[in-house]
Design a protein around this motif. Structure first.
Motif, PDB file in Angstrom:
ATOM      1  N   LEU A   1       0.860  -1.277   0.005  1.00  0.00           N
ATOM      2  CA  LEU A   1      -0.012  -0.014   0.037  1.00  0.00           C
ATOM      3  C   LEU A   1       0.649   1.287   0.080  1.00  0.00           C
ATOM      4  N   GLU A   2       1.948   1.167  -0.262  1.00  0.00           N
ATOM      5  CA  GLU A   2       3.113   2.284  -0.652  1.00  0.00           C
ATOM      6  C   GLU A   2       2.949   2.910  -1.997  1.00  0.00           C
ATOM      7  N   ASP A   3       3.095   4.084  -2.286  1.00  0.00           N
ATOM      8  CA  ASP A   3       3.080   4.833  -3.543  1.00  0.00           C
ATOM      9  C   ASP A   3       4.644   4.713  -4.337  1.00  0.00           C
ATOM     10  N   TRP A   4       4.366   4.517  -5.659  1.00  0.00           N
ATOM     11  CA  TRP A   4       5.538   4.323  -6.359  1.00  0.00           C
ATOM     12  C   TRP A   4       6.485   5.545  -6.020  1.00  0.00           C
ATOM     13  N   THR A   5       7.827   5.229  -6.350  1.00  0.00           N
ATOM     14  CA  THR A   5       8.752   6.362  -6.269  1.00  0.00           C
ATOM     15  C   THR A   5       9.506   6.116  -7.654  1.00  0.00           C
ATOM     16  N   TYR A   6       9.809   7.410  -7.983  1.00  0.00           N
ATOM     17  CA  TYR A   6      10.566   7.119  -9.183  1.00  0.00           C
ATOM     18  C   TYR A   6      11.781   6.449  -9.300  1.00  0.00           C
ATOM     19  N   ALA A   7      11.920   5.578 -10.418  1.00  0.00           N
ATOM     20  CA  ALA A   7      12.909   4.597 -10.817  1.00  0.00           C
ATOM     21  C   ALA A   7      13.045   3.408 -10.175  1.00  0.00           C
ATOM     22  N   GLU A   8      11.788   3.023  -9.312  1.00  0.00           N
ATOM     23  CA  GLU A   8      11.778   1.937  -8.323  1.00  0.00           C
ATOM     24  C   GLU A   8      11.386   0.733  -9.143  1.00  0.00           C
ATOM     25  N   GLN A   9      11.948  -0.185  -8.821  1.00  0.00           N
ATOM     26  CA  GLN A   9      11.606  -1.531  -9.752  1.00  0.00           C
ATOM     27  C   GLN A   9      10.503  -2.116  -9.311  1.00  0.00           C
ATOM     28  N   ILE A  10       9.692  -2.449 -10.374  1.00  0.00           N
ATOM     29  CA  ILE A  10       8.388  -3.106 -10.215  1.00  0.00           C
ATOM     30  C   ILE A  10       8.200  -4.142 -11.316  1.00  0.00           C
ATOM     31  N   ARG A  11       7.187  -4.975 -10.854  1.00  0.00           N
ATOM     32  CA  ARG A  11       6.888  -6.212 -11.682  1.00  0.00           C
ATOM     33  C   ARG A  11       5.315  -5.934 -11.918  1.00  0.00           C
ATOM     34  N   GLU A  12       5.180  -5.946 -13.283  1.00  0.00           N
ATOM     35  CA  GLU A  12       3.809  -5.891 -13.916  1.00  0.00           C
ATOM     36  C   GLU A  12       3.447  -7.370 -14.658  1.00  0.00           C
ATOM     37  N   LEU A  13       2.471  -7.828 -13.906  1.00  0.00           N
ATOM     38  CA  LEU A  13       2.053  -9.305 -14.134  1.00  0.00           C
ATOM     39  C   LEU A  13       1.492  -9.526 -15.602  1.00  0.00           C
ATOM     40  N   PRO A  14       1.816 -10.303 -16.443  1.00  0.00           N
ATOM     41  CA  PRO A  14       1.614 -10.297 -17.837  1.00  0.00           C
ATOM     42  C   PRO A  14       0.033 -10.694 -17.995  1.00  0.00           C
ATOM     43  N   THR A  15      -0.327 -11.634 -16.805  1.00  0.00           N
ATOM     44  CA  THR A  15      -1.530 -12.144 -16.955  1.00  0.00           C
ATOM     45  C   THR A  15      -2.822 -11.255 -16.662  1.00  0.00           C
ATOM     46  N   CYS A  16      -2.535 -10.291 -15.769  1.00  0.00           N
ATOM     47  CA  CYS A  16      -3.822  -9.583 -15.549  1.00  0.00           C
ATOM     48  C   CYS A  16      -3.481  -8.062 -15.696  1.00  0.00           C
ATOM     49  N   GLY A  17      -2.087  -7.852 -15.773  1.00  0.00           N
ATOM     50  CA  GLY A  17      -1.863  -6.267 -15.930  1.00  0.00           C
ATOM     51  C   GLY A  17      -1.307  -5.542 -14.326  1.00  0.00           C
ATOM     52  N   HIS A  18      -1.752  -6.225 -13.458  1.00  0.00           N
ATOM     53  CA  HIS A  18      -1.211  -5.499 -12.156  1.00  0.00           C
ATOM     54  C   HIS A  18       0.061  -5.373 -11.778  1.00  0.00           C
ATOM     55  N   ALA A  19       0.482  -4.351 -10.915  1.00  0.00           N
ATOM     56  CA  ALA A  19       1.781  -3.957 -11.015  1.00  0.00           C
ATOM     57  C   ALA A  19       2.044  -3.999  -9.495  1.00  0.00           C
TER      58      ALA A  19
ATOM     59  N   CYS B   1      -1.969 -13.700  -8.491  1.00  0.00           N
ATOM     60  CA  CYS B   1      -2.093 -12.478  -8.257  1.00  0.00           C
ATOM     61  C   CYS B   1      -2.750 -12.057  -6.895  1.00  0.00           C
ATOM     62  N   PRO B   2      -1.938 -11.258  -6.169  1.00  0.00           N
ATOM     63  CA  PRO B   2      -2.777 -10.717  -4.749  1.00  0.00           C
ATOM     64  C   PRO B   2      -3.817  -9.918  -5.130  1.00  0.00           C
ATOM     65  N   THR B   3      -4.132  -9.334  -6.136  1.00  0.00           N
ATOM     66  CA  THR B   3      -5.361  -8.387  -6.394  1.00  0.00           C
ATOM     67  C   THR B   3      -6.311  -9.082  -7.089  1.00  0.00           C
TER      68      THR B   3
END
Length: 174
Positions: free
Chosen positions: A130-148, A164-166
């Motif tokens: 539940l934290e906001d994104w920060t610039y240049a932070e590494q994320i994973r965008e799941l290909p099956t559903c698009g959630h990041a 997916c947890p969502t």
């Protein structure tokens, strides 16, 4: 009325015996790995529930309702143990899961993402921490559903779960 009670008691006994056979087979299968106490525990559980049914001084309808409730809870517990065992038995090896996890896309949050949200769903926070994104932070965008998610959050979650947890879409299929 005594005839009806006797018929219902015989019907219940037949059902208990049938459920006992299922429990016995499941326990016998487990007893090869765990030893005989697992089998004895299942049988004693059925005997305890049946004994409570027979020894109760309540009206038949009340005894029957309590019996059904206890037996249902007991069978649900046995089924949950069997399902947990099967799930553990058929999970991939940890190194296989780690290899599949590394195949998921990894990217950094861009300035555009910071302004508009991440991905097609325009997320502004990680749904795991539940934290906001920060610039240049590494994320994973799941290909099956698009959630990041933050890469560290997604990796920790997907090390234990395949979904997916969502939205619960399968992520780490073979």
């Amino acid at each position: 009325m005594p005839v009806l009670d006797a018929v219902l008691a015989v019907f219940i006994l037949i059902n208990v015996l049938a459920a006992g056979v299922v429990g016995f087979v499941a326990s016998a299968w487990r007893s090869f790995e765990l030893g005989w106490p697992a089998l004895a525990g299942v049988l004693l559980g059925f005997v305890r529930i049946w004994d409570q049914f027979l020894s109760s001084s309540s009206r038949f309808e009340v005894r029957f309702a309590v019996f059904c409730d206890q037996l249902g809870d007991y069978l649900e517990g046995i089924l949950q143990v069997v399902l947990d065992y099967m799930e553990k038995a058929f999970q991939p090896a940890p190194e296989d899961r780690a290899r599949r996890l590394r195949r998921l896309p990894l990217r950094r949050v861009s300035a555009w993402d910071m302004q508009h949200g991440v991905g097609a769903l325009q997320q502004r926070t990680c749904a795991i921490c539940l934290e906001d994104w920060t610039y240049a932070e590494q994320i994973r965008e799941l290909p099956t559903c698009g959630h990041a998610f933050h890469a560290r959050c997604a990796d920790d979650w997907l090390a234990m779960q395949r979904r997916c947890p969502t939205c619960r879409a399968r992520v780490l299929d073979a």
